[in-house]
Enzyme design. Structure first.
Site, short mmCIF file in Angstrom:
data_model
loop_
_atom_site.label_atom_id
_atom_site.label_comp_id
_atom_site.label_asym_id
_atom_site.label_seq_id
_atom_site.Cartn_x
_atom_site.Cartn_y
_atom_site.Cartn_z
N SER A 195 0.84 -1.19 0.00
CA SER A 195 0.00 0.00 0.00
C SER A 195 0.89 1.25 0.00
O SER A 195 1.76 1.37 -0.86
CB SER A 195 -0.95 -0.04 1.20
OG SER A 195 -1.96 0.93 1.07
N GLU A 247 -9.01 -4.84 -4.76
CA GLU A 247 -8.42 -3.90 -3.81
C GLU A 247 -9.47 -3.02 -3.11
O GLU A 247 -9.46 -2.87 -1.89
CB GLU A 247 -7.43 -2.97 -4.54
CG GLU A 247 -6.27 -3.66 -5.23
CD GLU A 247 -5.07 -3.84 -4.32
OE1 GLU A 247 -5.19 -3.63 -3.11
OE2 GLU A 247 -4.01 -4.21 -4.85
N HIS A 307 -7.68 -5.41 -0.72
CA HIS A 307 -6.43 -4.75 -0.37
C HIS A 307 -5.85 -5.35 0.92
O HIS A 307 -6.53 -5.47 1.93
CB HIS A 307 -6.70 -3.26 -0.16
CG HIS A 307 -5.50 -2.40 -0.04
ND1 HIS A 307 -4.62 -2.18 -1.07
CD2 HIS A 307 -5.03 -1.65 1.01
CE1 HIS A 307 -3.67 -1.35 -0.68
NE2 HIS A 307 -3.88 -1.03 0.58
#
Length: 511
Positions: free
Chosen positions: A202, A325, A419
């Site tokens: 991330s 995600e 995610h």
């Protein structure tokens, strides 16, 4: 405490491993075949006059410093999770943790982890990032804290004066200091300073790809792994200035009184930044006010631009994203990534180009929620990842992946491979039983495969361990061969190629 208890405690401490670093000696623990050292300072406390300045070297110490507990984490909004113990926050947070299977001259590959958290939350003390399991595979794992939020990623440099300097990209500068600490000290912990892989997820992966466009990082890393990197979320000085002005407005501070920011409690800065993030996400979906900035100094140009012209560091790269995600942000109601049909449409309209405005028609069923979330996933993570892989592959070995694995419960809830879903498999962290029902065995096998490939990359610069199949081919712009992690791994040529072609070669410009 009795004399006997004192003697036993002293004897136990004498058995703990001690390592000499440049600033001084540290004592850690030997835990189940792994040596662990926590909370070692890699820079001086960035407090007082050093707030908003680049890191300074740590002060030396005498004697042996205890390194059995994590240091304090960077100031941030309080995150409340069931069963989690709150950790003490402090601006004095610049510490590293080392997990190693051997000490001394072992010359092992080194994996340095940058935690995620949208550049304003997170820490290396998260149990998910325990490096012990990776270390048992023969690598030295380093994790560390760095400044985040307004103290690390709000660019106030345009307000600098000769007498009052505010530096840009302070969080990135912390990361460079941590890498310099690794270069200077890691041999004593069994690692090789000439085999350092930088990896992150991330915003941590965004920091990795930004580091590839940072000339002063040359020689500090020799390979990179970027998991779900928002490669394109690096902003211009003009955009950064607007965010800084809004931040000052939140605190009722005029531009000629910016020096007052050094006097306010950190908590006041964090609160103002949290409100600013919410406001920015509503006004300008797809952007956040705390992120790396092209400052003409540390980061001279956008990472994607540097990669495209061959100006990024020419180190081997593994880069990829997860299939779903945006579902995490929908689940958490986090504004960081647009997670409603309305927010996604506002994001598209902000892009404004004819190509961007035509994009929704490529997502069947749009503007229904799930097609809209697929568009958000592509905008934030998948397409920037594809553009980065395409550019970097022309100058350095590059491997691309997509993470598609999701246990039955996650599929039934239509969450999929959201995610961060790959993180337990990279670190070998336990997954709650209820979340892994129906996939415990396949999940364990996937963990073994991902760790084997990550460690192989750290060892030899290639994510293909001997005798592991299928072979993960290098990425190029002709075949676009992409490795898919799933219950059964596979290699796919140009996954979702129609959508990739619809996006073109780079129409996102949140700058």
């Amino acid at each position: 405490m009795s004399a006997t208890e004192t003697a036993l405690r002293s004897a136990a401490e004498e058995q703990r491993p001690v390592v000499a670093t440049v600033p001084g000696r540290v004592r850690g623990v030997h835990d189940d075949d792994v040596y662990v050292f926590r909370g070692i300072p890699y820079a001086a406390p960035p407090v007082g006059a050093l707030r908003f300045r680049g890191p300074r070297p740590p002060e030396p110490w005498d004697g042996i410093r205890d390194a059995t507990s994590f240091g304090r984490i960077a100031p941030q909004p309080i995150q409340v999770f069931p069963g989690a113990q709150p950790r003490q926050m402090s601006e004095d947070c610049l510490t590293v943790n080392v997990y190693t299977p051997e000490l001394g001259a072992a010359d092992l590959p080194v994996m340095v982890w940058i935690h995620g958290g949208a550049y304003y939350v997170g820490s290396s003390a998260d149990p998910l990032y325990d490096g012990s399991r990776l270390a048992r595979r023969g690598v030295v794992v380093v994790t560390f804290n760095y400044r985040i939020g307004p103290l690390g990623y709000l660019d106030l440099s345009s307000f600098s004066t000769a007498d009052d300097v505010f530096e840009s990209n302070v969080g990135q500068r912390d990361q460079l200091a941590a890498l310099a600490w690794v270069r200077e000290n890691i041999r004593e912990f069994g690692g090789s300073p000439d085999r350092v892989t930088l990896f992150g997820e991330s915003s941590g992966a965004g920091a990795v790809t930004t580091m590839l466009a940072t000339p002063s990082a040359e020689g500090l890393l020799h390979g990179a792994i970027a998991q779900s990197s928002p490669v394109g979320s690096v902003y211009s000085p003009e955009t950064a200035r607007i965010a800084a002005e809004r931040f000052l407005g939140r605190l009722d501070i005029t531009q000629d009184a910016v020096h007052r920011l050094r006097l306010l409690p950190a908590g006041s800065l964090i609160e103002a930044c949290s409100r600013l993030i919410v406001d920015t996400s509503a006004l300008e979906p797809g952007t956040i006010p705390v992120a790396p900035v092209v400052d003409g100094d540390l980061v001279p140009e956008y990472p994607l631009t540097a990669m495209a012209r061959g100006g990024a560091l020419h180190v081997p790269l593994v880069i990829g994203s997860n299939r779903n995600e945006a579902m995490l942000f929908r689940l958490l109601r986090s504004p960081i990534v647009p997670n409603s049909s309305k927010a996604v449409q506002l994001m598209v309209e902000r892009l404004g180009t004819p190509e961007a405005l035509a994009l929704p028609s490529e997502y069947r069923g749009y503007p229904r929620l799930h097609p809209a979330l697929s568009l958000a996933t592509d905008a934030a993570f998948r397409m920037p990842t594809v553009w980065a892989a395409s550019a970097h592959s022309k100058y350095a070995p590059t491997w691309a992946y997509e993470f598609d694995f999701a246990p039955p419960l996650m599929k039934a809830a239509r969450l999929g491979a959201m995610h961060g879903a790959e993180l337990p498999h990279v670190f070998g962290a336990p997954v709650p039983r209820v979340l892994s029902l129906g996939a415990r065995a396949s999940g364990r096998r996937l963990t073994d495969r991902m760790q084997s490939r990550w460690v192989s990359f750290a060892e030899v610069g290639d994510p293909n361990p001997i005798r592991m199949s299928p072979v993960w081919p290098r990425y190029d712009t002709q075949s676009r061969l992409t490795y898919v992690f799933d219950t059964k791994d596979r290699v796919v040529s140009d996954p979702q190629g129609d959508l990739r072609r619809a996006w073109g070669d780079g129409i996102i410009a949140f700058r």
